[in-house]
Structure formats: structure tokens, C-alpha cells
Motif scaffolding. Structure first.
Motif, mmCIF file in Angstrom:
data_model
loop_
_atom_site.group_PDB
_atom_site.id
_atom_site.type_symbol
_atom_site.label_atom_id
_atom_site.label_comp_id
_atom_site.label_asym_id
_atom_site.label_seq_id
_atom_site.Cartn_x
_atom_site.Cartn_y
_atom_site.Cartn_z
ATOM 1 N N SER A 172 -23.973 -3.304 -24.145
ATOM 2 C CA SER A 172 -24.573 -2.578 -23.025
ATOM 3 C C SER A 172 -24.152 -3.215 -21.703
ATOM 4 C CB SER A 172 -26.106 -2.560 -23.133
ATOM 5 O OG SER A 172 -26.617 -3.882 -23.154
ATOM 6 N N ILE A 173 -24.345 -2.469 -20.632
ATOM 7 C CA ILE A 173 -23.995 -2.924 -19.282
ATOM 8 C C ILE A 173 -25.167 -2.632 -18.366
ATOM 9 C CG2 ILE A 173 -22.465 -2.549 -17.303
ATOM 10 C CD1 ILE A 173 -20.324 -1.631 -19.371
ATOM 11 N N ILE A 174 -25.502 -3.595 -17.512
ATOM 12 C CA ILE A 174 -26.533 -3.373 -16.492
ATOM 13 C C ILE A 174 -25.888 -3.530 -15.127
ATOM 14 C CG2 ILE A 174 -28.686 -4.189 -15.465
ATOM 15 C CD1 ILE A 174 -29.584 -5.093 -18.210
ATOM 16 N N ILE A 175 -25.909 -2.450 -14.342
ATOM 17 C CA ILE A 175 -25.365 -2.497 -12.985
ATOM 18 C C ILE A 175 -26.487 -2.894 -12.039
ATOM 19 C CG2 ILE A 175 -24.188 -1.213 -11.162
ATOM 20 C CD1 ILE A 175 -23.213 0.735 -13.348
ATOM 21 N N ALA A 176 -26.382 -4.103 -11.502
ATOM 22 C CA ALA A 176 -27.368 -4.603 -10.533
ATOM 23 C C ALA A 176 -26.632 -4.968 -9.251
ATOM 24 C CB ALA A 176 -28.101 -5.819 -11.108
ATOM 25 N N ALA A 177 -25.750 -4.061 -8.839
ATOM 26 C CA ALA A 177 -24.793 -4.363 -7.776
ATOM 27 C C ALA A 177 -25.301 -4.017 -6.381
ATOM 28 C CB ALA A 177 -23.483 -3.619 -8.054
ATOM 29 N N GLY A 178 -26.610 -4.034 -6.190
ATOM 30 C CA GLY A 178 -27.123 -3.727 -4.858
ATOM 31 C C GLY A 178 -26.697 -2.328 -4.449
ATOM 32 N N VAL A 179 -25.970 -2.239 -3.350
ATOM 33 C CA VAL A 179 -25.440 -0.944 -2.913
ATOM 34 C C VAL A 179 -23.939 -0.905 -3.157
ATOM 35 C CG1 VAL A 179 -27.191 -0.258 -1.269
ATOM 36 C CG2 VAL A 179 -25.501 -1.940 -0.588
ATOM 37 N N GLY A 180 -23.495 -1.641 -4.160
ATOM 38 C CA GLY A 180 -22.071 -1.697 -4.461
ATOM 39 C C GLY A 180 -21.440 -2.896 -3.773
ATOM 40 N N MET B 108 -11.071 -12.494 -25.053
ATOM 41 C CA MET B 108 -12.166 -11.527 -25.027
ATOM 42 C C MET B 108 -13.498 -12.259 -25.173
ATOM 43 S SD MET B 108 -12.999 -8.175 -25.001
ATOM 44 C CE MET B 108 -11.565 -7.282 -25.596
ATOM 45 N N ILE B 109 -14.370 -12.115 -24.178
ATOM 46 C CA ILE B 109 -15.699 -12.722 -24.223
ATOM 47 C C ILE B 109 -16.673 -11.708 -24.810
ATOM 48 C CG2 ILE B 109 -17.572 -13.700 -22.838
ATOM 49 C CD1 ILE B 109 -15.416 -14.463 -20.755
ATOM 50 N N LYS B 110 -17.295 -12.043 -25.934
ATOM 51 C CA LYS B 110 -18.234 -11.143 -26.581
ATOM 52 C C LYS B 110 -19.664 -11.521 -26.192
ATOM 53 C CE LYS B 110 -15.221 -10.044 -30.477
ATOM 54 N NZ LYS B 110 -15.096 -9.925 -31.942
ATOM 55 N N THR B 111 -20.434 -10.529 -25.808
ATOM 56 C CA THR B 111 -21.810 -10.774 -25.377
ATOM 57 C C THR B 111 -22.661 -9.544 -25.670
ATOM 58 O OG1 THR B 111 -23.172 -11.525 -23.510
ATOM 59 C CG2 THR B 111 -21.443 -9.921 -23.002
ATOM 60 N N ASP B 112 -23.967 -9.708 -25.616
ATOM 61 C CA ASP B 112 -24.857 -8.560 -25.828
ATOM 62 C C ASP B 112 -24.803 -7.613 -24.632
ATOM 63 O OD1 ASP B 112 -25.830 -9.409 -28.358
ATOM 64 O OD2 ASP B 112 -27.202 -10.795 -27.360
ATOM 65 N N THR B 113 -24.928 -8.190 -23.442
ATOM 66 C CA THR B 113 -25.005 -7.380 -22.224
ATOM 67 C C THR B 113 -24.163 -8.007 -21.121
ATOM 68 O OG1 THR B 113 -27.271 -6.709 -22.768
ATOM 69 C CG2 THR B 113 -26.577 -6.411 -20.488
ATOM 70 N N LEU B 114 -23.479 -7.165 -20.356
ATOM 71 C CA LEU B 114 -22.786 -7.623 -19.148
ATOM 72 C C LEU B 114 -23.581 -7.141 -17.942
ATOM 73 C CD1 LEU B 114 -20.145 -8.958 -17.957
ATOM 74 C CD2 LEU B 114 -19.399 -6.606 -17.548
ATOM 75 N N ILE B 115 -23.967 -8.071 -17.079
ATOM 76 C CA ILE B 115 -24.656 -7.712 -15.834
ATOM 77 C C ILE B 115 -23.638 -7.726 -14.706
ATOM 78 C CG2 ILE B 115 -26.423 -8.372 -14.156
ATOM 79 C CD1 ILE B 115 -28.027 -9.590 -16.408
ATOM 80 N N ILE B 116 -23.588 -6.653 -13.944
ATOM 81 C CA ILE B 116 -22.713 -6.581 -12.775
ATOM 82 C C ILE B 116 -23.582 -6.781 -11.543
ATOM 83 C CG2 ILE B 116 -21.087 -5.155 -11.484
ATOM 84 C CD1 ILE B 116 -20.558 -3.625 -14.103
ATOM 85 N N GLY B 117 -23.481 -7.962 -10.929
ATOM 86 C CA GLY B 117 -24.297 -8.273 -9.764
ATOM 87 C C GLY B 117 -25.160 -9.493 -9.981
ATOM 88 N N ALA B 118 -24.979 -10.510 -9.138
ATOM 89 C CA ALA B 118 -25.715 -11.773 -9.288
ATOM 90 C C ALA B 118 -26.729 -11.973 -8.169
ATOM 91 C CB ALA B 118 -24.736 -12.950 -9.322
ATOM 92 N N GLY B 119 -27.273 -10.866 -7.663
ATOM 93 C CA GLY B 119 -28.348 -10.965 -6.678
ATOM 94 C C GLY B 119 -29.674 -11.246 -7.368
ATOM 95 N N PRO B 120 -30.774 -11.268 -6.623
ATOM 96 C CA PRO B 120 -32.086 -11.566 -7.206
ATOM 97 C C PRO B 120 -32.452 -10.684 -8.397
ATOM 98 C CG PRO B 120 -32.232 -11.615 -4.827
ATOM 99 C CD PRO B 120 -30.854 -11.105 -5.152
ATOM 100 N N GLY C 255 -32.142 -2.036 -9.251
ATOM 101 C CA GLY C 255 -32.003 -2.511 -7.875
ATOM 102 C C GLY C 255 -31.635 -1.384 -6.924
ATOM 103 N N ASP C 256 -31.105 -1.744 -5.766
ATOM 104 C CA ASP C 256 -30.844 -0.760 -4.713
ATOM 105 C C ASP C 256 -29.875 0.339 -5.115
ATOM 106 O OD1 ASP C 256 -32.548 -2.123 -3.101
ATOM 107 O OD2 ASP C 256 -31.036 -2.944 -1.748
ATOM 108 N N ILE C 257 -29.023 0.078 -6.101
ATOM 109 C CA ILE C 257 -28.000 1.060 -6.450
ATOM 110 C C ILE C 257 -28.555 2.219 -7.269
ATOM 111 C CG2 ILE C 257 -27.193 0.090 -8.659
ATOM 112 C CD1 ILE C 257 -24.299 0.563 -7.494
ATOM 113 N N CYS C 258 -29.750 2.076 -7.845
ATOM 114 C CA CYS C 258 -30.291 3.161 -8.679
ATOM 115 C C CYS C 258 -31.277 4.009 -7.883
ATOM 116 C CB CYS C 258 -30.945 2.609 -9.945
ATOM 117 S SG CYS C 258 -32.605 1.946 -9.728
ATOM 118 N N THR C 259 -31.446 5.238 -8.341
ATOM 119 C CA THR C 259 -32.378 6.130 -7.657
ATOM 120 C C THR C 259 -33.175 6.939 -8.677
ATOM 121 O OG1 THR C 259 -32.594 7.851 -5.951
ATOM 122 C CG2 THR C 259 -30.715 8.040 -7.431
#
Length: 338
Positions: free
Chosen positions: A110-118, A1-13, A283-287
Motif C-alpha cells: 500500500s501507499i500513503i500520500i502525505a505530501a501536504g499540497v504536493g 528493491m526495498i520491500k515494505t508493507d507501506t510506502l509513505i510519501i511525505g515526511a511532514g508531521p 493531510g492537506d493533499i486530501c479532500t
């Protein structure tokens, strides 16, 4: 189990800049991306194409932008988990437990979804027999244009990508452009340029044709293209490029209980949090009202989302805003020596 403050989903800009924003406020993060490289669509689809709307950068390529963003976050020694997709997500007490398709497990506040358009993948040729050539002589994106130098390249497609690459590669390669319709759907300036290069004999153009079959032993030697009138033309070629757009899929994100709106995730504009506490989307995935799908907008969204994560990672501390130009603490986190 990797413990971290935040997980970011998406390694784009946008995800990369969010790593920076989390780092300067003292939060650790891990990054997961289903692609095999850092950079998202910028590096996957247009590493060589110029971008003109990054603030204070008159012109840069997708690859240059990605490399600069990676340089900017070196001090934080962030771990990237590439070729992995987040599959499972559940909340236990005040922590999010996340598991990828490869079995990697995370615990994050927390989680940050930065997955573009998925998750996205290119639309491919429907011809079954070509699978053994895909990734070798049959490609759906360009990583290194140097491999086409002095080769014959057949490009299929009628949009901006097909036209732009036909124009670009005509400088160093013999280019054959094939489209299933008479009319191209790219920008008029690009269509005019292709027609000019066709008249000059620098690009060969075949319309109302589609890929029929591929011939060759270890590598592609020739292809047959089929016309609407059922006539067949044989073309000797070294490479075949297919630019038919992308198939966009949200994948498991669609099952996380988020309030989806046409494959995008509604957020508030205070900190870009979703309807789920502790899950943010940028990013693009949010509106949201007035949303602009620009990289610079994603940078702004990432800065606010990072600060929104602070209360979940350090609930007993009050966030204190500091400028990078004057804060000794921030400079220390960045590895800046005074």
C-alpha cells in the motif's frame, strides 16, 4: 528493491505520525520526501514560529513538533529517503512497484500520500544575477535565525511571513522591510506592530519598491531597489530575505490516475483510501466533505489510513484493535518495558 508493507510519501508531521500508527499495529514502512530534511512545511517554512492548536500542547514551534514526532517513532527504526521524489508507480499483481527520481525502488502492498499540497518551492526573485548568492546571503526561508544577529537584514514581501520575521528579527538585527505595494496584506495586528517599530526607529520600511540589482564579490554587499516612479535607492545589507509565497506543484502525483479535484485528492472518510485500491491520501493533499486543513485532522486521517493498510499487508489476518495503555504487544513494539 526495498520491500515494505507501506510506502509513505511525505515526511511532514502527518506522515511522521502515520509511521507511528503503522508501527503500533505491526506494519513496516519506508518514507520518501523531496525535501532535504524531515518535517515538511513545519521545518522548512516556520521552524521558529509557535503553533497553538496541537492537542495537549499549549504552544510549540514547528521544529519542536517535528523533533517530538521523530522521538515518538524511534522504536520503529524507519528509513527516510530524503531529497527524492516518487516518479514511477505501477501495480503488478497485488503489489505496488515504486521508483524515485534517484532510482530507488520499492515494493509495497500500500501507499500513503502525505505530501501536504504536493511538492512546493518558494517563489524567487526574478533577477537572474542573484543566483550565485542564493542559499548563502539571499534566502527564501529561515533555518537558523541566529545567523542574522547584529547584521543588516533586508526583507522583501508584504504578507504574514515577511511581517512576522521583520518583527522577530528586529530584536537582534537591523531590519529593512521592502514591499512592492503601499499596503501590506498580513494580519492587522502584525501590520500595527510593524508600524509601531517603524515609528520607534527599529524597522526601516520602503513601499512601492522592488529588487533591482545586487552588488558584491564573494558575498552580498549592497542592493538597489527600484521605485514605481523609476527612482533607485541603494541599501547596504548583509542578508536579503524573499517571502513571496510558494509555488505548489503536484508533480508526478498528477499522472497516477487518481481522481484529482483542484490539486487535491478525494478520499472516503472510512479509511482515507483514494479511487485506487491500496493508495491512501492524508493531510492537506486530501479532500472530503467537512475537511479542515489542520495538523490534528491529519493525525486522525493517518490513524485510520494506517489501519486501512492492514488488510493489504496481511490479508490472511484480522485486524484487532488494541489500546496502547493496556496492550503488551503494542508496548513491546514501542520498546516500553513493564
Amino acid at each position: 528493491m526495498i520491500k515494505t508493507d507501506t510506502l509513505i510519501i511525505g515526511a511532514g508531521p502527518v506522515g511522521l505520525f502515520c509511521v507511528h500508527q503503522l508501527g503500533i499495529i505491526g506494519l513496516k514502512c519506508e518514507v520518501v520526501d523531496n525535501l532535504d530534511k524531515i518535517g515538511g512545511q513545519c521545518i522548512e517554512l516556520y521552524p521558529d514560529k509557535p503553533i497553538y492548536d496541537i492537542p495537549a500542547v499549549p504552544e510549540c514551534t514547528g521544529e519542536e513538533l517535528t523533533n517530538n514526532l521523530i522521538d515518538q517513532i524511534k522504536a520503529f527504526k524507519t528509513n527516510f529517503h530524503l531529497n527524492e521524489r516518487v516518479q514511477e508507480l505501477k501495480k503488478v499483481e497485488k503489489k505496488w512497484l515504486i521508483k524515485t527520481n534517484k532510482g530507488t525502488e520499492f515494493e509495497a502492498s500500500s501507499i500513503i500520500i502525505a505530501a501536504g499540497v504536493g511538492s512546493f518551492e518558494p517563489r524567487k526573485f526574478p533577477t537572474k544575477e542573484i543566483e550565485k548568492y542564493e542559499g548563502k546571503q539571499i534566502l527564501y526561508s529561515i533555518k537558523d535565525k541566529k545567523i542574522f544577529k547584529d547584521k543588516t537584514v533586508t526583507i522583501f514581501g508584504g504578507g504574514d511571513f515577511a511581517l512576522d520575521w521583520a518583527i522577530e528579527l528586529s530584536n537582534t538585527s537591523k531590519v529593512i522591510l521592502v514591499h512592492r505595494r503601499d499596503e501590506f496584506r498580513g494580519m492587522q495586528a502584525s501590520i500595527d506592530k510593524v508600524n509601531q517599530l517603524k515609528d520607534e526607529g527599529k524597522i526601516e520600511v520602503h513601499t512601492k519598491y522592488q529588487l533591482g540589482s545586487v552588488s558584491g564579490n564573494e558575498k552580498v554587499e549592497s542592493i538597489n531597489i527600484n521605485h514605481d516612479d523609476e527612482s533607485i535607492k541603494e541599501i547596504k545589507t548583509d542578508y536579503v530575505l524573499g517571502f513571496f509565497g510558494l509555488i505548489m506543484q503536484l508533480g508526478p502525483i498528477a499522472e497516477w490516475g487518481l481522481n484529482l479535484d483542484k490539486k487535491t485528492i478525494p478520499v472516503n472518510t472510512e479509511n482515507f483510501e483514494t479511487n485506487k485500491e491500496g493508495i491512501f491520501a492524508i493531510g492537506d493533499i486530501c479532500t472530503y466533505p467537512g475537511k479542515l486543513k489542520l495538523i490534528l485532522s491529519g493525525f486522525h486521517e493517518g490513524a485510520l489510513a494506517a489501519r486501512g493498510c492492514f488488510k493489504y499487508a496481511k490479508p490472511d489476518e484480522k485486524y484487532r484493535f488494541e489500546f496502547t495503555t493496556s496492550s503488551k504487544t503494542v508496548k513491546s513494539r514501542l520498546g516500553v518495558k513493564e
